[in-house]
Design a protein around this motif. Structure first.
Motif, short mmCIF file in Angstrom:
data_model
loop_
_atom_site.label_atom_id
_atom_site.label_comp_id
_atom_site.label_asym_id
_atom_site.label_seq_id
_atom_site.Cartn_x
_atom_site.Cartn_y
_atom_site.Cartn_z
N UNK A 173 0.37 -1.03 0.26
CA UNK A 173 0.24 -0.54 -0.21
C UNK A 173 1.18 1.26 0.60
N UNK A 176 1.23 3.04 -2.85
CA UNK A 176 0.12 3.56 -3.46
C UNK A 176 -0.41 4.77 -3.22
N UNK A 177 0.19 5.15 -1.60
CA UNK A 177 0.15 6.76 -1.16
C UNK A 177 1.59 7.27 -1.78
N UNK A 179 2.80 6.88 -5.18
CA UNK A 179 2.86 7.38 -6.80
C UNK A 179 1.87 7.96 -6.28
N UNK A 180 0.42 8.06 -5.57
CA UNK A 180 -0.16 9.05 -5.41
C UNK A 180 -0.29 11.14 -4.99
N UNK A 183 2.28 11.80 -7.86
CA UNK A 183 1.46 11.93 -9.14
C UNK A 183 2.30 10.99 -10.51
N UNK A 184 2.52 9.90 -9.42
CA UNK A 184 3.08 8.74 -10.55
C UNK A 184 3.51 7.59 -10.33
N UNK A 185 3.02 6.96 -11.60
CA UNK A 185 2.09 6.17 -12.21
C UNK A 185 2.77 4.57 -12.22
N UNK A 188 1.64 2.60 -8.14
CA UNK A 188 0.68 2.22 -7.87
C UNK A 188 1.31 0.94 -8.80
N UNK A 189 1.11 0.51 -10.44
CA UNK A 189 1.02 -0.19 -11.04
C UNK A 189 1.76 -1.43 -10.40
N UNK A 192 -0.24 -2.60 -7.48
CA UNK A 192 -1.24 -3.89 -8.39
C UNK A 192 -1.01 -4.95 -8.44
N UNK A 195 0.32 -7.89 -6.01
CA UNK A 195 -0.97 -7.62 -5.28
C UNK A 195 -1.87 -8.81 -5.77
N UNK A 196 -1.56 -9.25 -7.10
CA UNK A 196 -2.44 -9.80 -7.69
C UNK A 196 -1.65 -10.50 -7.43
N UNK B 69 -9.40 -9.50 -6.35
CA UNK B 69 -8.03 -9.42 -5.44
C UNK B 69 -7.18 -8.31 -5.44
N UNK B 71 -6.87 -4.31 -4.57
CA UNK B 71 -5.81 -3.68 -3.73
C UNK B 71 -6.95 -2.70 -3.99
N UNK B 73 -7.26 0.72 -2.71
CA UNK B 73 -6.38 1.88 -2.26
C UNK B 73 -5.77 1.71 -4.35
N UNK B 77 -6.53 5.27 -6.50
CA UNK B 77 -4.96 5.86 -6.45
C UNK B 77 -5.34 6.39 -7.88
N UNK B 78 -5.15 4.41 -8.51
CA UNK B 78 -4.40 5.05 -9.90
C UNK B 78 -5.73 5.48 -10.82
N UNK B 81 -5.07 9.45 -10.40
CA UNK B 81 -4.12 9.74 -11.77
C UNK B 81 -4.51 10.51 -12.99
N UNK B 164 -9.58 9.67 0.47
CA UNK B 164 -8.13 9.48 0.70
C UNK B 164 -7.46 10.62 -0.67
#
Lengths: 227, 230
Positions: A173, A176-177, A179-180, A183-185, A188-189, A192, A195-196, B69, B71, B73, B77-78, B81, B164
């Protein structure tokens, strides 16, 4: 600059890679420790509920109620209840243990109910005491139903750990914070996808464990005949 | 700590204006309701189609599991953006998360319908549509409603997380309170979000009682060996 160039640059930094790996390690720990604790607690609760009707009703209501609590709300309430610091990762472990237990109580009870009385009578007849009967007969026969619940709980835990980043605990996580805020993808990618993949890998391992624990299922339907 | 919480709820300033409890509650309900309606429009017809025809069931179940599955958050966030606007991105994220449970409930409900009953319906000359609406849907209603109920709980929880990325709603109390270490506000937000989830959950239990035909309830009760007031 295309997204893939950006991703390439992000992943080419040794610093970033080390950070991602450590987040992944935290994530595994924060998702799987509650899974194990939750399984143990749910089996204990199920054992009690299976034997004592009043406990069963209370357990079902409690499990349903606890499962209803939204994740973020549960995460922030735990410190007030157990006196931990608000940014401590123990909060996430306790919260996810509560969810796992709440989710598994019903499958454990259903599975214990479904054990054929003839099998239990046979175990009693050959002299099994209650404790041994539970661990050697009832619990193993509950594994297929229990395993289905554990797989759902594992996916749910792995997905929920990320929310912990909002209260400052580790895990994917954080990507994610991060990247947020920037402002950077890329983070985050990466978060994700990891996680999958983690959810998938753990699921495969759980299926493997279930198959190891239930050799009679593979031998065809000759094992336990349901009356 | 408890007195702080009482003080927070007792403060009239927390009950009016754009960041008062009623306004935040309405926002939270609004996001939940809007996403639920969109998700229902997508998931129910799809689930009915796949469950009725039996085509594409495996693909549907695996796609649903993969989305589960995701997430929350990360997804929120994705999308933020991508769309740089909190309401649009959150509603899309909420819909994505609400579709799988509804789809799974609808599909599982139709799958669990006794083939003998469907055959009998065909035998007395019912058309495909009649079989679907008069037999399969009423029988699978408990599982369909169960799926919708899971989706609603997921929506309430995720809408709080989406605070958030700047979304309104009850999550604001939680995250704004955390930011300034105002623990009374954090707990107030947690309590309100939990109460909302529990109230909606109870409403769905009542809806289940009101909508599920008595015959189906009796049959389920007979199968599980419980007694129901007829």
């Amino acid at each position: 600059m295309s997204f893939f160039d950006e991703l390439g640059r992000y992943l080419s930094s040794g610093n970033n890679r080390a950070g991602i790996l450590s987040d992944l390690g935290d994530h595994v720990y924060l998702a799987l420790l509650p899974l194990v604790l939750g399984i143990v607690l749910a089996i204990a609760a199920g054992w009690l509920g299976h034997r004592w009707q009043p406990a069963r009703s209370v357990l079902m209501v409690l499990a349903n109620l606890l499962y209803t609590i939204p994740s973020l709300a549960l995460f922030v309430v735990i410190p007030g209840l157990i006196g931990s610091k608000i940014l401590d990762s123990i909060n996430v472990v306790v919260a996810l243990t509560i969810y796992t237990t709440a989710l598994l109580v019903r499958p454990v009870l259903d599975a214990l109910d479904a054990v054929p009385p003839s099998v239990i009578a046979a175990a009693t007849a050959v002299g099994y005491k209650p404790v041994r009967k539970f661990f050697a007969v009832e619990l193993p026969l509950s594994v297929p139903v229990l395993a289905a619940g554990v797989r759902v709980a594992s996916v749910s835990n792995i997905s929920l750990v990320s929310v912990g980043a909002l209260i400052g605990t580790g895990g994917l996580g954080v990507l994610f914070t991060d990247g947020f805020q920037r402002e950077y993808f890329s983070p985050i990618v990466v978060g994700i996808v990891l996680t999958l993949v983690l959810a998938l890998v753990v699921d495969l391992i759980l299926v493997g464990i279930r198959n190891l624990l239930t050799p009679w299922e593979r031998a065809g339907n000759t094992g336990v005949a349901v009356a | 700590m408890i007195t702080d919480l009482f003080d927070w709820f007792g403060d009239p300033a927390h009950w009016s204006g754009p960041d008062g409890v009623p306004q935040r509650l309405l926002e939270h309900l609004g996001y939940t309701a809007l996403s639920l309606v969109i998700a229902l429009v997508i998931a129910v017809p799809l689930g009915l189609f796949v469950g009725h025809t039996g085509r594409g069931g495996v693909a549907l179940v695996s796609a649903g599991n993969a989305i589960r599955a995701l997430p929350t958050l990360g997804l929120v966030t994705f999308l933020f953006l991508l769309f740089t606007e909190s309401v649009t991105s959150t509603i899309i994220g909420l819909v994505v998360l609400a579709v799988p449970p509804i789809l799974a409930g609808t599909y599982a409900g139709l799958q669990a319908t006794d083939h003998g009953v469907v055959d009998a319906a065909q035998g007395i000359g019912m058309t495909g549509w009649q079989r679907l609406w008069k037999v399969e849907v009423p029988i699978s209603l408990p599982l369909v409603l169960g799926g919708i109920r899971n989706a609603v709980l997921q929506l309430v929880a995720t809408a709080a997380v989406a605070a958030y990325v700047g979304l309104g709603g009850l999550g604001r109390f939680l995250l704004d309170g955390l930011a300034i270490l105002d623990y009374a506000q954090v707990i107030a937000g947690a309590l309100l979000t939990t109460l909302l989830a529990i109230v909606l959950d109870v409403l769905f239990a009542l809806l289940n009682r009101a909508l599920v035909p008595k015959g189906v309830r009796l049959a389920t009760a007979a199968a599980t060996g419980k007694k129901v007031a007829a």
